[in-house]
Design a protein around this motif. Structure first.
Motif, PDB file in Angstrom:
ATOM      1  N   PHE A 290       0.848  -1.353  -0.370  1.00 24.05           N
ATOM      2  CA  PHE A 290       0.185  -0.622  -0.145  1.00 24.05           C
ATOM      3  C   PHE A 290       1.239   1.215   0.389  1.00 24.05           C
ATOM      4  O   PHE A 290       2.276   1.565   0.721  1.00 24.05           O
ATOM      5  CB  PHE A 290      -1.047   0.207   1.344  1.00 24.05           C
ATOM      6  CG  PHE A 290      -0.483   0.500   2.862  1.00 24.05           C
ATOM      7  CD1 PHE A 290      -0.020   1.892   2.847  1.00 24.05           C
ATOM      8  CD2 PHE A 290       0.223  -0.852   3.389  1.00 24.05           C
ATOM      9  CE1 PHE A 290       0.585   1.673   4.327  1.00 24.05           C
ATOM     10  CE2 PHE A 290       1.213  -0.901   4.734  1.00 24.05           C
ATOM     11  CZ  PHE A 290       0.831   0.381   5.062  1.00 24.05           C
ATOM     12  N   ASN A 342      -2.230  -1.627  -2.651  1.00 26.94           N
ATOM     13  CA  ASN A 342      -4.107  -0.621  -2.869  1.00 26.94           C
ATOM     14  C   ASN A 342      -2.981   1.096  -2.714  1.00 26.94           C
ATOM     15  O   ASN A 342      -1.788   0.862  -2.037  1.00 26.94           O
ATOM     16  CB  ASN A 342      -4.739  -0.704  -1.063  1.00 26.94           C
ATOM     17  CG  ASN A 342      -5.884  -1.565  -1.287  1.00 26.94           C
ATOM     18  OD1 ASN A 342      -6.239  -1.755  -2.404  1.00 26.94           O
ATOM     19  ND2 ASN A 342      -5.677  -2.773  -0.044  1.00 26.94           N
ATOM     20  N   GLN A 347      -7.133   4.068   0.801  1.00 26.12           N
ATOM     21  CA  GLN A 347      -7.818   2.601  -0.037  1.00 26.12           C
ATOM     22  C   GLN A 347      -8.239   1.283   1.195  1.00 26.12           C
ATOM     23  O   GLN A 347      -8.619   0.645   0.878  1.00 26.12           O
ATOM     24  CB  GLN A 347      -7.363   2.767  -1.176  1.00 26.12           C
ATOM     25  CG  GLN A 347      -7.517   3.037  -2.242  1.00 26.12           C
ATOM     26  CD  GLN A 347      -6.642   3.184  -3.855  1.00 26.12           C
ATOM     27  OE1 GLN A 347      -5.521   2.735  -3.945  1.00 26.12           O
ATOM     28  NE2 GLN A 347      -7.691   4.155  -4.720  1.00 26.12           N
ATOM     29  N   SER A 351     -10.065  -0.786   3.400  1.00 19.84           N
ATOM     30  CA  SER A 351      -9.946  -1.915   2.427  1.00 19.84           C
ATOM     31  C   SER A 351     -10.189  -3.239   4.223  1.00 19.84           C
ATOM     32  O   SER A 351     -10.587  -4.079   4.084  1.00 19.84           O
ATOM     33  CB  SER A 351      -8.829  -2.820   1.528  1.00 19.84           C
ATOM     34  OG  SER A 351      -8.438  -3.856   1.185  1.00 19.84           O
TER      35      SER A 351
END
Length: 370
Positions: A290, A342, A347, A351
């Motif tokens: 991420f 991500n 995000q 998630s």
């Protein structure tokens, strides 16, 4: 952990993915004449993060500011604790900080400086989590915790349906539980299930060191301010709680964003203890990156936003992950292996919340009787 020593990764088709990837990553370091260990950026970061933990405490003792300023200093210490955990002791206890065992041991003991146990952490993280990622029988990091469920293969309780609401509060209690009780629980657990392979004599010494370092930690962080500097006990306890609540939320959220998010798999071993997958491919299937493009996040979380690279190459210092990530992604795509990520922190958090919500649902009646 009943499968300890019995679970094996077996790929029907011998994969060339990891040998190919390893050659390419090694070539990057050789061609650029770059060490896989810490560089000047890593050393400066280590000094800054250690200062974030130590300097506010010294200011608390020397200046004894009013409650508001005091709690702000404890807050900064919490960020320092999390930073030390993610960026310093993590690399060192993987053997990635330096090619010197002495340096790795020294920097690894920064975990003891913030109240933990480097020995227990290596067993839980290096052996269990990194080898058996998202395999609930083995990976203690995703096993149910009190009122939290992190695997689709454990029993659902009625209160789990709200875990996406209350989870973050309990995340804040993580390091507090860690310094008070978790290390003793793990000491007994790992000794009994064979993960700790020490002799009885070695474990007696280990237990003595564990008790000694805990006593020293609490004496320095709690007793010294109260006894030697006459700071009110309740103020110190409140600040201590703030520090650990901040550290707990940061550490737990960062970890969960890599494994307990949408898209990751949670494989089960067969009755014979076989996971039918190549180990390296398993790591990509159970791990998500991420915020790879955020330099600020990458700096603070110690490259834990590059979890794919970390799981494949844990002995490479995290400061090099941004450079090797494109190599890993390109190679994965060539072999048709999903490279999960991500793009933003937001995000990733959404998630994770979605996954908590999904894991918290009671099973369908047909599934329950099937």
């Amino acid at each position: 952990m009943s499968h300890k020593g019995k679970i094996k990764f077996v790929s029907k088709d011998k994969s060339l993915f990891f040998p190919t990837l390893r050659k390419r990553v090694d070539a990057y370091f050789e061609e650029n004449k770059v060490s896989k260990n810490a560089n000047s950026t890593m050393i400066i970061k280590s000094v800054v993060l250690l200062a974030c933990y130590i300097m506010p405490f010294l200011l608390l003792l020397a200046l004894q500011p009013d409650l508001g300023i005091s709690l702000m200093l404890w807050f900064v210490m919490g960020l320092g604790v999390a930073g030390i955990g993610m960026s310093i002791m993590h690399d060192a206890n993987h053997g990635a900080y330096s090619n010197s065992k002495m340096v790795n041991d020294l920097m690894g003991y920064t975990l003891n400086l913030v109240g933990g146990s480097a020995f227990n952490w290596k067993l839980q993280h290096n052996i269990l989590h990194h080898t058996y990622t998202n395999v609930v029988e083995m990976d203690e990091d995703i096993q149910d915790r009190l009122v939290l469920r992190f695997s689709p293969h454990t029993k659902v309780k009625f209160y789990h349906k709200l875990q996406w609401v209350y989870a973050f509060f309990f995340y804040g209690l993580l390091t507090l539980y860690w310094v008070v009780a978790k290390d003793f629980v793990q000491y007994a657990l790992f000794k009994n299930n064979g993960v700790n392979a020490n002799s009885k004599a070695q474990n007696r010494i280990l237990l003595f060191k564990l008790v000694y370092t805990k006593v020293l930690y609490f004496a320095l962080i709690l007793a010294v301010p109260v006894v030697l500097f006459n700071i009110p006990l309740l103020e110190v306890l409140l600040g201590f709680f703030v520090m650990h609540f901040v550290a707990g939320i940061v550490l737990t959220v960062v970890f969960q964003l890599a494994h307990t998010v949408e898209g990751t798999s949670h494989p089960r071993p067969t009755e014979n203890g076989i996971i039918e997958n190549d180990w390296a491919i398993h790591q990509l299937n159970t791990t998500v990156n991420f915020s790879r493009k955020s330099k600020m996040i990458s700096w603070y979380v110690g490259g834990l936003n590059f979890q794919i690279e970390h799981h494949l190459f844990p002995r490479i210092c995290h400061v090099h992950y941004p450079a090797i990530a494109p190599i890993v992604k390109q190679t994965a795509e060539e072999f048709g292996i999903p490279y999960l990520e991500n793009e933003t922190f937001g995000q990733a958090v959404r998630s994770h919340i979605a996954t908590l919500h999904r894991f918290g649902k009671l099973p369908d009646w047909n599934e329950a009787i099937g």
